[in-house]
Design a protein around this motif. Structure first.
Motif, PDB file in Angstrom:
ATOM      1  N   LEU A 113       9.134  -7.546 -31.175  1.00  6.57           N
ATOM      2  CA  LEU A 113       8.237  -7.592 -32.326  1.00  6.57           C
ATOM      3  C   LEU A 113       8.060  -6.180 -32.863  1.00  6.57           C
ATOM      4  CD1 LEU A 113       5.456  -9.988 -31.025  1.00  6.57           C
ATOM      5  CD2 LEU A 113       7.411 -10.547 -32.466  1.00  6.57           C
ATOM      6  N   PRO A 130       5.889  -3.333 -33.649  1.00  6.92           N
ATOM      7  CA  PRO A 130       4.538  -3.024 -33.164  1.00  6.92           C
ATOM      8  C   PRO A 130       3.570  -2.629 -34.269  1.00  6.92           C
ATOM      9  CG  PRO A 130       6.109  -1.344 -32.466  1.00  6.92           C
ATOM     10  CD  PRO A 130       6.905  -2.450 -33.078  1.00  6.92           C
ATOM     11  N   TRP A 131       4.079  -2.217 -35.432  1.00  6.79           N
ATOM     12  CA  TRP A 131       3.190  -1.789 -36.505  1.00  6.79           C
ATOM     13  C   TRP A 131       2.825  -2.944 -37.440  1.00  6.79           C
ATOM     14  CZ3 TRP A 131       8.184  -0.205 -35.759  1.00  6.79           C
ATOM     15  CH2 TRP A 131       9.126  -0.726 -36.651  1.00  6.79           C
ATOM     16  N   TYR A 136      -2.273  -7.059 -33.539  1.00  4.39           N
ATOM     17  CA  TYR A 136      -1.022  -6.329 -33.361  1.00  4.39           C
ATOM     18  C   TYR A 136      -0.384  -6.769 -32.039  1.00  4.39           C
ATOM     19  CZ  TYR A 136      -2.177  -3.274 -37.234  1.00  4.39           C
ATOM     20  OH  TYR A 136      -2.448  -2.792 -38.481  1.00  4.39           O
ATOM     21  N   HIS A 168       0.492  -5.275 -29.444  1.00  7.28           N
ATOM     22  CA  HIS A 168      -0.091  -4.752 -28.198  1.00  7.28           C
ATOM     23  C   HIS A 168      -1.428  -5.401 -27.873  1.00  7.28           C
ATOM     24  CE1 HIS A 168      -2.386  -1.891 -30.818  1.00  7.28           C
ATOM     25  NE2 HIS A 168      -3.276  -2.081 -29.898  1.00  7.28           N
ATOM     26  N   PRO A 212       7.591   5.261 -29.684  1.00 11.09           N
ATOM     27  CA  PRO A 212       7.029   4.408 -30.717  1.00 11.09           C
ATOM     28  C   PRO A 212       5.848   3.568 -30.223  1.00 11.09           C
ATOM     29  CG  PRO A 212       9.401   4.283 -30.742  1.00 11.09           C
ATOM     30  CD  PRO A 212       9.030   5.182 -29.610  1.00 11.09           C
ATOM     31  N   ARG A 213       5.936   3.095 -29.009  1.00  8.44           N
ATOM     32  CA  ARG A 213       4.867   2.227 -28.578  1.00  8.44           C
ATOM     33  C   ARG A 213       3.936   2.903 -27.584  1.00  8.44           C
ATOM     34  NH1 ARG A 213       7.434  -3.200 -27.019  1.00  8.44           N
ATOM     35  NH2 ARG A 213       9.159  -1.854 -27.492  1.00  8.44           N
ATOM     36  N   LEU A 271      14.517  -3.048 -31.789  1.00  6.74           N
ATOM     37  CA  LEU A 271      13.891  -3.368 -33.073  1.00  6.74           C
ATOM     38  C   LEU A 271      14.922  -3.316 -34.187  1.00  6.74           C
ATOM     39  CD1 LEU A 271      10.500  -1.458 -32.849  1.00  6.74           C
ATOM     40  CD2 LEU A 271      10.996  -3.845 -32.332  1.00  6.74           C
ATOM     41  N   SER A 316      16.988  -6.355 -33.795  1.00  6.85           N
ATOM     42  CA  SER A 316      16.246  -7.520 -34.242  1.00  6.85           C
ATOM     43  C   SER A 316      16.238  -7.613 -35.771  1.00  6.85           C
ATOM     44  CB  SER A 316      14.827  -7.427 -33.692  1.00  6.85           C
ATOM     45  OG  SER A 316      14.001  -8.393 -34.249  1.00  6.85           O
ATOM     46  N   PRO A 341       8.583   3.106 -40.717  1.00  7.88           N
ATOM     47  CA  PRO A 341       7.306   2.857 -40.028  1.00  7.88           C
ATOM     48  C   PRO A 341       7.348   3.218 -38.549  1.00  7.88           C
ATOM     49  CG  PRO A 341       8.290   0.795 -40.806  1.00  7.88           C
ATOM     50  CD  PRO A 341       9.084   1.893 -41.389  1.00  7.88           C
ATOM     51  N   TRP A 357      -1.857   0.635 -34.987  1.00  2.34           N
ATOM     52  CA  TRP A 357      -1.105  -0.295 -34.154  1.00  2.34           C
ATOM     53  C   TRP A 357      -0.703   0.302 -32.818  1.00  2.34           C
ATOM     54  CZ3 TRP A 357       3.785   1.596 -33.204  1.00  2.34           C
ATOM     55  CH2 TRP A 357       4.277   2.530 -34.116  1.00  2.34           C
ATOM     56  N   ARG A 358      -0.867   1.600 -32.692  1.00  4.99           N
ATOM     57  CA  ARG A 358      -0.450   2.228 -31.449  1.00  4.99           C
ATOM     58  C   ARG A 358      -1.571   2.295 -30.429  1.00  4.99           C
ATOM     59  NH1 ARG A 358       1.730   7.437 -30.483  1.00  4.99           N
ATOM     60  NH2 ARG A 358       0.136   8.113 -31.920  1.00  4.99           N
ATOM     61  N   THR A 359      -2.776   2.435 -30.926  1.00  7.81           N
ATOM     62  CA  THR A 359      -3.882   2.674 -30.012  1.00  7.81           C
ATOM     63  C   THR A 359      -4.187   1.440 -29.187  1.00  7.81           C
ATOM     64  OG1 THR A 359      -5.146   2.379 -32.002  1.00  7.81           O
ATOM     65  CG2 THR A 359      -5.146   4.571 -31.055  1.00  7.81           C
ATOM     66  N   THR A 360      -4.220   1.593 -27.933  1.00  8.66           N
ATOM     67  CA  THR A 360      -4.612   0.501 -27.044  1.00  8.66           C
ATOM     68  C   THR A 360      -6.121   0.633 -26.854  1.00  8.66           C
ATOM     69  OG1 THR A 360      -2.659   1.336 -25.929  1.00  8.66           O
ATOM     70  CG2 THR A 360      -3.423  -0.814 -25.282  1.00  8.66           C
TER      71      THR A 360
END
Ligand SMILES: Nc1ncnc2c1ncn2[C@@H]1O[C@H](COP(=O)(O)OP(=O)(O)OP(=O)(O)O)[C@@H](O)[C@H]1O
Ligand SMILES: [Mg+2]
Lengths: 294, 315
Positions: free
Chosen positions: A119, A121-122, A163, A165, B38-39, B213, B216, B234, B311-314
């Motif tokens: 997927l 992630p953004w 999102y 995550h 990235p993640r 990605l 995909s 992105p 979208w990165r921050t957990t």
């Protein structure tokens, strides 16, 4: 009877069928959706000039609307075969036809679900599902609606704006499945999609997938490591040999009815045992191979 | 491989990840801030440093542990201020060279009221922002092109490798020769210094996009252009931002140097001039101003960065 004999027989049978019946001319009742004809893939390994044969002489056809499961020892080339069908890589030898036309690259007529949840992630769950629709240039409003519909279909209503995550592994995989379904491909290629899930989630996703398949009549090629899963989902199970991967045997799975607990059916056990036996020697061979290479 | 501009075997691989301080750039920033995957969500040294301000500003929830954290963090600052005030007064350090903090603050206030501080501050800010903005505008596209098109990378790599290892400071005389002592040479100098972290991070951001990605997206039949627009860009944003943030720090640090070498205004000039004319409290006032400016700038960039990568921050 040795393994090679079985293999050769299967291949001969497949080849003759392909050569005698041209799907474009005389349409048999269930024409072949995917024709894989003598396909081989050789990789070049960095630092050596010895070619690395991943799969070799694969012959297989998948009928239109069929649910075919594919099993084989680790490293035998299942994912490689899926990439070839998807058009992400080109075969070194042979060719792959979809609806009688040679595959030259990826396209929206085939949807892939990768083993690792691929997927973006953004993007939120909804926006991920919309991705393929954007590629297909579906207007924005319709895109939204369709994405929502498929999110509902995989049971994730209310998770639109999460999102990746922020989703569990099973949810991510469901989003990935919804994304592949949303652009409505004829063929669904799935690479061990449920491997990383717990038993309960896996079973419910299996049910869901069967339901979707029955409803949409898509052609599905489904790779799995689970013999149970292969027998449970597949109308046919293709068993591959150790590397270089070939199709060792294709087994028809025929239950009188799919009602009730299929897994309790005595024939389920028989199929299971048959495939297990076919795989046992191959897995041993594959492990031996890995030892000598690694 | 993604670390260097391209696989140019002739150039000794410095093996430095994105965000490397170009050799010779005089900085005291957390160098080598890791290029964040990235993640991945690895808090950088900068993140942790700025955390204090987020806590102080009450952005986060006001739970008790937060309060104790706030106390712990302010404690060190308070201690520093206390030492600065008392040591000169006790005669432990020479009052002439290190006047107590209170005297420095008074000098700072006088400068503020007198208008000089604003004037110098403004001059510095305009210069560093111009150089910084120029670097963002020109270098990000260049980095994208280098990261994405192999031929561009192959063509430019040797030159870039050479310049990358040429200190900005070494080039300042050249800039002054060509552009004179006025504003342009300073802006170009800042631009040059800021370009490297942005360039290297942009290249690495483009090159280190998760291959799955890309695969995909390709499986859904995306054209190379769409692939770049919808996936590569992105995915690279967080890494590019790491570079932008580093550049933000450089823009102030390097400008200071330029202003000390030759300028009629600016905080660097103020500090230098105050030292020459022995107005020591003024000198410290200038130094404090520049530190606070740097901190605020970084804080701003971190905030913007967070905006762009929710979208990165957990957590
Ligand atoms: N891009 C590549 N370059 C070189 N070798 C490759 C590449 N992709 C796959 N291989 C090799 O080809 C063989 C088949 O790989 P593949 O991923 O298709 O196996 P698999 O059957 O899917 O295995 P698993 O069940 O473990 O997923 C492996 O031995 C692998 O090392
Ligand atoms: Mg695989």
């Amino acid at each position: 009877m040795t393994v090679t004999q079985t293999q050769t027989q299967t291949q001969t049978r497949n080849r003759t069928r392909i050569r005698t019946e041209n799907p474009a001319q005389d349409r048999p009742e269930r024409q072949a959706k995917i024709v894989i004809r003598d396909v081989g893939k050789v990789f070049r390994i960095r630092g050596t000039d010895r070619p690395f044969i991943a799969v070799d002489g694969i012959d297989l056809d998948v009928r239109d609307g069929e649910f075919l499961t594919l099993v084989g020892p680790s490293g035998c080339g299942k994912s490689t075969l899926l990439d070839l069908i998807a058009g992400l890589t080109a075969p070194t030898t042979g060719e792959i036809l979809i609806d009688g036309e040679a595959v030259t690259g990826p396209g929206l007529d085939r949807g892939i679900v990768f083993q690792q949840y691929a997927l973006f992630p953004w993007r939120t769950a909804l926006a991920n599902i919309e991705f393929g629709l954007e590629a297909k240039a579906v207007p924005r409003k319709e895109r939204r609606e369709r994405a929502r519909h498929y999110l509902d279909l995989v049971g994730l209503t209310g998770f639109e704006h999460r999102y990746p995550h922020e989703l569990s592994g099973g949810m991510r995989q469901r989003v990935a499945i919804a994304r592949s379904l949303a652009f409505d491909p004829d063929v669904l290629l799935m690479d061990e999609p449920f491997a990383a899930l717990d038993a309960q989630t896996r079973e419910s996703l299996q049910e869901e997938l069967l339901r979707i398949w029955e409803k949409t009549n898509k052609t599905i090629v489904f790779i799995t490591h689970g013999i149970d899963e292969a027998v449970y989902l597949g109308q046919r199970v293709a068993v591959m040999t150790s590397r270089p991967g070939r199709i060792k045997r294709v087994i028809d799975i025929a239950f009188e009815s799919r009602e009730g607990d299929l897994r309790a059916d005595p024939r389920f056990g028989a199929y299971r045992h048959e495939i297990w036996t076919l795989l046992r020697d191959e897995v041993a061979a594959a492990q031996e191979q890995e030892r000598t290479i690694g | 491989m993604a670390d260097t501009l391209a696989a140019v075997p002739a150039v000794p691989a410095t093996g430095t990840p994105a965000g490397t301080v170009p050799a010779g750039t005089a900085t005291g920033t957390p160098a080598g801030t890791p290029a964040v995957s990235p993640r991945g969500d690895v808090p950088t040294a900068d993140d942790r440093a700025t955390n204090f301000f987020r806590v102080a500003a009450g952005v986060r929830s006001s739970a008790l542990p937060r309060l104790s954290l706030l106390l712990r963090r302010t404690a060190a600052l308070a201690l520093l201020a206390g030492l600065w005030e008392t040591l000169p007064r006790l005669g432990v350090v020479d009052r002439v060279f290190a006047p107590p903090l209170s005297e420095v603050l008074v000098a700072w206030y006088d400068l503020l009221v007198g208008g000089q501080l604003v004037e110098h501050f403004q001059a510095s800010l305009i210069r560093s922002l111009s150089g910084f903005a120029l670097a963002i505008a020109l270098t990000i596209p260049l980095g994208l092109a280098i990261g994405w098109y192999r031929p561009v990378a192959d063509f430019l790599s040797p030159v870039l490798e050479l310049f990358r290892n040429t200190s900005a400071v070494a080039l300042l005389p050249v800039f002054i020769l060509i552009f004179g002592l006025g504003e342009p040479s300073k802006i170009i100098f800042v631009f040059y210094a800021c370009s490297w972290p942005i360039l290297l991070n942009t290249i690495s951001g483009v090159r280190t996009v998760e291959p799955l990605l890309v695969k995909s997206a390709r499986s859904m039949g995306l054209s190379p252009f769409r692939l770049f627009q919808k996936v590569i860009l992105p995915a690279a944003v967080p890494t590019i931002f790491t570079g932008v943030r580093l550049a933000g720090a450089y823009s102030i640090l390097t400008l200071l140097f330029a202003e000390m070498v030759g300028a009629k205004a600016g905080l660097g000039y103020l500090i230098q001039d105050a030292q020459f004319s022995f107005r020591i409290p003024d000198m410290y006032a200038g130094i404090i101003t520049i530190s606070v400016l740097g901190l605020l700038f970084n804080l701003l960039l971190v905030t913007v960065e967070r905006r762009f990568s929710t979208w990165r921050t957990t957590s």
